[in-house]
Enzyme design. Structure first.
Site, mmCIF file in Angstrom:
data_model
loop_
_atom_site.group_PDB
_atom_site.id
_atom_site.type_symbol
_atom_site.label_atom_id
_atom_site.label_comp_id
_atom_site.label_asym_id
_atom_site.label_seq_id
_atom_site.Cartn_x
_atom_site.Cartn_y
_atom_site.Cartn_z
ATOM 1 N N LEU A 1 0.869 -1.178 0.000
ATOM 2 C CA LEU A 1 0.000 0.000 0.000
ATOM 3 C C LEU A 1 0.904 1.225 0.000
ATOM 4 O O LEU A 1 1.606 1.493 0.976
ATOM 5 C CB LEU A 1 -0.926 0.020 1.210
ATOM 6 C CG LEU A 1 -1.822 1.252 1.340
ATOM 7 C CD1 LEU A 1 -2.763 1.364 0.143
ATOM 8 C CD2 LEU A 1 -2.619 1.195 2.635
ATOM 9 N N ALA A 2 0.910 1.922 -1.114
ATOM 10 C CA ALA A 2 1.681 3.164 -1.236
ATOM 11 C C ALA A 2 0.703 4.334 -1.076
ATOM 12 O O ALA A 2 -0.501 4.169 -1.275
ATOM 13 C CB ALA A 2 2.355 3.223 -2.604
ATOM 14 N N HIS A 3 1.218 5.491 -0.716
ATOM 15 C CA HIS A 3 0.318 6.636 -0.551
ATOM 16 C C HIS A 3 1.024 7.934 -0.898
ATOM 17 O O HIS A 3 2.244 8.023 -0.850
ATOM 18 C CB HIS A 3 -0.250 6.699 0.860
ATOM 19 C CG HIS A 3 0.804 6.777 1.922
ATOM 20 N ND1 HIS A 3 1.353 7.965 2.324
ATOM 21 C CD2 HIS A 3 1.420 5.816 2.642
ATOM 22 C CE1 HIS A 3 2.262 7.728 3.265
ATOM 23 N NE2 HIS A 3 2.334 6.431 3.467
ATOM 24 N N ALA A 4 0.203 8.892 -1.277
ATOM 25 C CA ALA A 4 0.697 10.238 -1.571
ATOM 26 C C ALA A 4 -0.114 11.225 -0.742
ATOM 27 O O ALA A 4 -1.296 11.021 -0.503
ATOM 28 C CB ALA A 4 0.543 10.545 -3.059
ATOM 29 N N LEU B 25 -2.838 4.975 -2.765
ATOM 30 C CA LEU B 25 -3.879 5.867 -2.262
ATOM 31 C C LEU B 25 -3.346 7.287 -2.289
ATOM 32 O O LEU B 25 -2.260 7.553 -1.786
ATOM 33 C CB LEU B 25 -4.264 5.469 -0.837
ATOM 34 C CG LEU B 25 -5.265 6.348 -0.103
ATOM 35 C CD1 LEU B 25 -6.628 6.276 -0.783
ATOM 36 C CD2 LEU B 25 -5.378 5.917 1.346
#
Length: 95
Positions: free
Chosen positions: A9-12, A48
């Site tokens: 799960l990567a996020h910005a 996300l």
């Protein structure tokens, strides 16, 4: 961040240029290692993008419900078409 076996799960964050709450999903034909001894190799990457610290919480909750359903998760990981993936995602995307 590797959050479970085979899943990243990567996020910005808004300060990194996020303009709209969004999520993307990629399944990898050839799994890769992210350096997680317990959870590599990774076959599913979810990104996300949040516009603030609160509006993404519903989307994150829906995602967690999907990730906790082993059957649906396996369908996504092993899908051969985008329609298979979208059918599962739509089950969890209740507004």
């Amino acid at each position: 961040m590797v959050i479970a076996p085979g899943i990243v799960l990567a996020h910005a964050r808004p300060e990194n240029g996020v303009k709209k709450l969004s999520m993307s999903l990629i399944t990898l034909k050839n799994p890769i290692n992210f350096g997680s001894e317990l959870n590599d190799p990774v076959k599913l990457i979810i990104t996300l993008a949040a516009i603030d610290s609160k509006t993404h919480l519903k989307a994150l909750s829906q995602l967690m419900n999907l990730l906790m359903n082993t059957d649906d998760l396996n369908i996504i990981i092993n899908a051969k078409s985008k329609e298979e993936v979208l059918n599962i995602i739509n089950k969890y995307s209740i507004t």
